[in-house]
Write a protein that holds these residues in place. Structure first.
Motif, PDB file in Angstrom:
ATOM      1  N   LEU A  17      61.741 -54.018   8.467  1.00 45.24           N
ATOM      2  CA  LEU A  17      62.112 -52.692   8.928  1.00 45.24           C
ATOM      3  C   LEU A  17      62.442 -51.847   7.698  1.00 45.24           C
ATOM      4  CD1 LEU A  17      62.872 -50.678  11.132  1.00 45.24           C
ATOM      5  CD2 LEU A  17      65.111 -51.762  11.269  1.00 45.24           C
ATOM      6  N   ARG A  18      61.693 -50.775   7.483  1.00 51.31           N
ATOM      7  CA  ARG A  18      61.863 -49.936   6.294  1.00 51.31           C
ATOM      8  C   ARG A  18      62.704 -48.715   6.640  1.00 51.31           C
ATOM      9  NH1 ARG A  18      55.441 -49.918   4.671  1.00 51.31           N
ATOM     10  NH2 ARG A  18      55.299 -52.071   3.915  1.00 51.31           N
ATOM     11  N   VAL A  19      63.802 -48.529   5.924  1.00 51.79           N
ATOM     12  CA  VAL A  19      64.765 -47.476   6.250  1.00 51.79           C
ATOM     13  C   VAL A  19      65.170 -46.718   4.994  1.00 51.79           C
ATOM     14  CG1 VAL A  19      66.986 -46.954   7.330  1.00 51.79           C
ATOM     15  CG2 VAL A  19      65.664 -48.933   8.113  1.00 51.79           C
ATOM     16  N   LEU A  20      65.236 -45.395   5.122  1.00 53.80           N
ATOM     17  CA  LEU A  20      65.737 -44.529   4.050  1.00 53.80           C
ATOM     18  C   LEU A  20      67.022 -43.867   4.516  1.00 53.80           C
ATOM     19  CD1 LEU A  20      65.734 -42.782   1.486  1.00 53.80           C
ATOM     20  CD2 LEU A  20      64.097 -41.258   2.624  1.00 53.80           C
ATOM     21  N   LEU A  21      68.108 -44.089   3.780  1.00 54.50           N
ATOM     22  CA  LEU A  21      69.380 -43.410   4.017  1.00 54.50           C
ATOM     23  C   LEU A  21      69.544 -42.363   2.922  1.00 54.50           C
ATOM     24  CD1 LEU A  21      72.182 -43.005   5.297  1.00 54.50           C
ATOM     25  CD2 LEU A  21      73.015 -44.892   3.885  1.00 54.50           C
ATOM     26  N   LEU A  22      69.437 -41.083   3.297  1.00 57.91           N
ATOM     27  CA  LEU A  22      69.536 -39.978   2.346  1.00 57.91           C
ATOM     28  C   LEU A  22      70.909 -39.331   2.462  1.00 57.91           C
ATOM     29  CD1 LEU A  22      68.126 -37.973   0.326  1.00 57.91           C
ATOM     30  CD2 LEU A  22      67.538 -36.604   2.352  1.00 57.91           C
ATOM     31  N   ILE A  23      71.632 -39.250   1.336  1.00 61.67           N
ATOM     32  CA  ILE A  23      72.940 -38.596   1.291  1.00 61.67           C
ATOM     33  C   ILE A  23      72.826 -37.442   0.305  1.00 61.67           C
ATOM     34  CG2 ILE A  23      75.404 -38.887   0.869  1.00 61.67           C
ATOM     35  CD1 ILE A  23      75.030 -41.881   1.343  1.00 61.67           C
ATOM     36  N   SER A  24      72.883 -36.217   0.816  1.00 55.78           N
ATOM     37  CA  SER A  24      72.563 -35.072  -0.041  1.00 55.78           C
ATOM     38  C   SER A  24      73.078 -33.771   0.555  1.00 55.78           C
ATOM     39  CB  SER A  24      71.040 -34.959  -0.197  1.00 55.78           C
ATOM     40  OG  SER A  24      70.449 -34.538   1.036  1.00 55.78           O
ATOM     41  N   GLU A  25      72.926 -32.699  -0.211  1.00 49.69           N
ATOM     42  CA  GLU A  25      73.102 -31.360   0.331  1.00 49.69           C
ATOM     43  C   GLU A  25      71.946 -31.072   1.268  1.00 49.69           C
ATOM     44  OE1 GLU A  25      74.076 -28.082  -2.270  1.00 49.69           O
ATOM     45  OE2 GLU A  25      74.714 -29.438  -3.865  1.00 49.69           O
ATOM     46  N   ILE A  26      72.004 -29.933   1.940  1.00 44.52           N
ATOM     47  CA  ILE A  26      70.951 -29.608   2.894  1.00 44.52           C
ATOM     48  C   ILE A  26      69.818 -28.793   2.259  1.00 44.52           C
ATOM     49  CG2 ILE A  26      72.531 -29.720   4.834  1.00 44.52           C
ATOM     50  CD1 ILE A  26      72.666 -26.713   4.873  1.00 44.52           C
ATOM     51  N   ARG A  27      69.989 -28.338   1.021  1.00 45.82           N
ATOM     52  CA  ARG A  27      68.955 -27.542   0.360  1.00 45.82           C
ATOM     53  C   ARG A  27      68.328 -28.324  -0.786  1.00 45.82           C
ATOM     54  NH1 ARG A  27      69.505 -24.572   4.725  1.00 45.82           N
ATOM     55  NH2 ARG A  27      71.577 -23.646   4.870  1.00 45.82           N
ATOM     56  N   ASP A  28      67.050 -28.073  -0.993  1.00 51.39           N
ATOM     57  CA  ASP A  28      66.341 -28.655  -2.132  1.00 51.39           C
ATOM     58  C   ASP A  28      66.366 -27.669  -3.301  1.00 51.39           C
ATOM     59  OD1 ASP A  28      64.064 -30.866  -2.910  1.00 51.39           O
ATOM     60  OD2 ASP A  28      63.603 -28.900  -3.755  1.00 51.39           O
ATOM     61  N   ILE A  73      56.679 -40.425   4.896  1.00 48.92           N
ATOM     62  CA  ILE A  73      57.542 -41.250   5.740  1.00 48.92           C
ATOM     63  C   ILE A  73      56.732 -41.899   6.850  1.00 48.92           C
ATOM     64  CG2 ILE A  73      59.439 -41.177   7.411  1.00 48.92           C
ATOM     65  CD1 ILE A  73      60.763 -39.076   5.634  1.00 48.92           C
ATOM     66  N   GLY A  74      55.840 -41.128   7.453  1.00 54.64           N
ATOM     67  CA  GLY A  74      55.009 -41.679   8.503  1.00 54.64           C
ATOM     68  C   GLY A  74      54.072 -42.759   8.000  1.00 54.64           C
ATOM     69  N   GLN A  75      53.436 -42.519   6.866  1.00 55.82           N
ATOM     70  CA  GLN A  75      52.477 -43.476   6.323  1.00 55.82           C
ATOM     71  C   GLN A  75      53.151 -44.741   5.812  1.00 55.82           C
ATOM     72  OE1 GLN A  75      50.542 -41.081   3.383  1.00 55.82           O
ATOM     73  NE2 GLN A  75      49.621 -39.716   4.904  1.00 55.82           N
ATOM     74  N   SER A  76      54.418 -44.650   5.450  1.00 51.70           N
ATOM     75  CA  SER A  76      55.121 -45.819   4.924  1.00 51.70           C
ATOM     76  C   SER A  76      55.745 -46.661   6.024  1.00 51.70           C
ATOM     77  CB  SER A  76      56.230 -45.385   3.957  1.00 51.70           C
ATOM     78  OG  SER A  76      57.237 -44.683   4.657  1.00 51.70           O
ATOM     79  N   ASP A  77      55.610 -46.200   7.285  1.00 49.50           N
ATOM     80  CA  ASP A  77      56.190 -46.963   8.400  1.00 49.50           C
ATOM     81  C   ASP A  77      57.703 -47.052   8.251  1.00 49.50           C
ATOM     82  OD1 ASP A  77      56.167 -48.466  10.717  1.00 49.50           O
ATOM     83  OD2 ASP A  77      55.685 -50.340   9.696  1.00 49.50           O
ATOM     84  N   ALA A  78      58.357 -45.900   7.994  1.00 47.40           N
ATOM     85  CA  ALA A  78      59.787 -45.882   7.677  1.00 47.40           C
ATOM     86  C   ALA A  78      60.566 -44.992   8.637  1.00 47.40           C
ATOM     87  CB  ALA A  78      60.013 -45.402   6.249  1.00 47.40           C
ATOM     88  N   LEU A  79      61.871 -45.212   8.674  1.00 50.56           N
ATOM     89  CA  LEU A  79      62.797 -44.386   9.432  1.00 50.56           C
ATOM     90  C   LEU A  79      63.786 -43.752   8.465  1.00 50.56           C
ATOM     91  CD1 LEU A  79      64.177 -43.452  12.109  1.00 50.56           C
ATOM     92  CD2 LEU A  79      65.539 -45.539  11.981  1.00 50.56           C
ATOM     93  N   MET A  80      64.061 -42.455   8.650  1.00 48.11           N
ATOM     94  CA  MET A  80      65.021 -41.770   7.783  1.00 48.11           C
ATOM     95  C   MET A  80      66.287 -41.422   8.561  1.00 48.11           C
ATOM     96  SD  MET A  80      64.611 -38.367   5.401  1.00 48.11           S
ATOM     97  CE  MET A  80      65.407 -37.037   6.274  1.00 48.11           C
ATOM     98  N   TYR A  81      67.424 -41.710   7.931  1.00 43.22           N
ATOM     99  CA  TYR A  81      68.723 -41.297   8.443  1.00 43.22           C
ATOM    100  C   TYR A  81      69.358 -40.446   7.357  1.00 43.22           C
ATOM    101  CZ  TYR A  81      73.149 -41.655  11.021  1.00 43.22           C
ATOM    102  OH  TYR A  81      74.288 -41.370  11.748  1.00 43.22           O
ATOM    103  N   LEU A  97      59.063 -46.831  -2.984  1.00 40.03           N
ATOM    104  CA  LEU A  97      59.725 -48.139  -3.053  1.00 40.03           C
ATOM    105  C   LEU A  97      59.535 -48.913  -1.747  1.00 40.03           C
ATOM    106  CD1 LEU A  97      63.157 -47.443  -4.805  1.00 40.03           C
ATOM    107  CD2 LEU A  97      61.241 -48.750  -5.719  1.00 40.03           C
ATOM    108  N   LEU A  98      59.730 -48.223  -0.631  1.00 39.58           N
ATOM    109  CA  LEU A  98      59.621 -48.881   0.666  1.00 39.58           C
ATOM    110  C   LEU A  98      58.203 -49.385   0.928  1.00 39.58           C
ATOM    111  CD1 LEU A  98      61.808 -46.452   2.793  1.00 39.58           C
ATOM    112  CD2 LEU A  98      62.322 -48.836   2.275  1.00 39.58           C
ATOM    113  N   LYS A  99      57.216 -48.655   0.438  1.00 35.44           N
ATOM    114  CA  LYS A  99      55.827 -49.065   0.640  1.00 35.44           C
ATOM    115  C   LYS A  99      55.536 -50.425   0.011  1.00 35.44           C
ATOM    116  CE  LYS A  99      53.566 -44.535   0.969  1.00 35.44           C
ATOM    117  NZ  LYS A  99      52.647 -43.581   0.278  1.00 35.44           N
ATOM    118  N   GLN A 100      56.300 -50.792  -0.990  1.00 31.63           N
ATOM    119  CA  GLN A 100      56.074 -52.064  -1.677  1.00 31.63           C
ATOM    120  C   GLN A 100      56.671 -53.253  -0.922  1.00 31.63           C
ATOM    121  OE1 GLN A 100      57.380 -51.662  -5.799  1.00 31.63           O
ATOM    122  NE2 GLN A 100      56.777 -49.515  -5.802  1.00 31.63           N
ATOM    123  N   GLU A 101      57.483 -52.970   0.075  1.00 28.89           N
ATOM    124  CA  GLU A 101      58.099 -54.031   0.865  1.00 28.89           C
ATOM    125  C   GLU A 101      57.116 -54.545   1.918  1.00 28.89           C
ATOM    126  OE1 GLU A 101      61.833 -55.224   0.523  1.00 28.89           O
ATOM    127  OE2 GLU A 101      60.574 -54.810  -1.213  1.00 28.89           O
TER     128      GLU A 101
END
Length: 328
Positions: A170-181, A195-203, A161-165
């Motif tokens: 400033l492209r930002v991902l806010l992830l709210i989740s458990e710590i395990r996949d 994340i690197g290729q999309s020029d984004a920051l993750m919190y 989604l961010l890549k389309q912006e």
């Protein structure tokens, strides 16, 4: 104050056919950008530092770093990726302040926010919008999901989604989740690269239902929650899971993002406040690699010990970037 600018570029050195054996970095320049957040001993943000206060190393070799400045009032594109599967519903009451924490972004008039929900599947609940009421409705109506928690797949979808912006946002991902996949098809390396290729920051804001349940029981504040006592079955399960990798923490660390664990509503609101405050509080360091080679490069950013302005500070910054050799 220095902003993020165009964070997390992964590079491309232009090569002609005569240079087909040379190393290629996936980008449009030979400059590595490193958004860096600097905190003092008490966790507060350190301002006013200069390029000379930083040491930047690429695979152990010190680089000549410069300090850039992002355009003022840079517009933000934010994806809120929120888990609703497994035990996430335990945490919904603690997230009630999420929308109010996002209000400062909407008040800027230029922020665009999307909402991604996930359990064993990923759903784009809301594509990018500037209408705060639509995002508020999505978050207010969040429903419990199934027994899945595909964190890595959710990150992948959010990054797409961010890549389309537009690149100037400033492209930002806010992830709210458990710590395990649980159940993702994507791999950790895929998420880091994306994340690197999309020029984004993750919190990342992570929760542990077992921990928060214990704390609430001790404080007597969980009378109206799903469990009025400690859920020992959940606690044993979490203990068994403890040896698995902490996905959001690992990815945030590798990409220069931030990670926090919350167990109470108060802590969630504190960390969300930090999130909004830190968006434009980073130093935008950059360097041109002296001897780029194909493969993974390890980056280390620290403060010079002899710099009085930087004494006692710690740096949060990306720890790697990937360079590829040309395919034959």
């Amino acid at each position: 104050m220095y902003g993020l600018g165009s964070a997390f570029l992964i590079f491309t050195l232009l090569c002609s056919s005569a240079l087909s054996q040379e190393t290629t970095l996936r980008s449009q320049s030979n400059v590595v950008l490193i958004p860096a957040l600097v905190k003092d001993r008490n966790g507060g943000i350190m301002y006013g530092l200069q390029a000379k206060d930083f040491i930047v190393e690429d695979d152990g070799m010190e680089q000549l770093a410069r300090l850039d400045e992002a355009p003022e009032g840079q517009p933000i594109s934010l994806v809120v990726a929120i888990q609703r599967g497994r035990r996430a519903a335990y945490e919904f009451p603690r997230m009630q302040g999420l929308m109010s924490m996002l209000d400062p972004l909407f008040s800027m008039g230029t922020a665009r926010v999307a909402v991604v929900e996930f359990d064993s599947q990923v759903e784009v609940a809301r594509n990018f919008t500037q209408d705060a009421s639509l995002v508020e409705a999505d978050l207010r109506n969040l429903q419990p999901g199934d027994e899945g928690a595909v964190l890595l797949d959710a990150i992948d979808s959010s990054v797409n989604l961010l890549k389309q912006e537009p690149e100037e946002r400033l492209r930002v991902l806010l992830l709210i989740s458990e710590i395990r996949d649980h159940g993702s098809h994507r791999k950790m390396d895929d998420a880091v690269a994306a994340i690197g290729q999309s020029d984004a920051l993750m919190y990342a804001l992570a929760f542990s239902p077992a921990l928060s349940n214990i704390l609430d029981t001790g404080g007597g504040t969980n009378k109206n929650e799903m469990h009025n006592g400690v859920d020992f079955m959940d606690l044993m399960y979490r203990t068994r899971q403890a040896m698995k990798k902490n996905v959001p923490k690992t990815i945030a660390s590798m990409t220069g993002g931030e990670y926090q664990l919350f167990a109470t509503k108060k802590k969630f609101e504190v960390w969300m406040n930090d999130f909004t405050n830190h968006l434009h509080s980073r130093y935008l360091l950059s360097f041109a690699p002296k001897e780029p080679h194909a493969g993974l490069h390890q980056i280390r950013v620290r403060l010079r010990a002899q710099s009085p302005d930087a004494e006692g500070g710690t740096v949060l910054a990306r720890s790697s970037y990937w360079a590829e050799g040309n395919k034959q």
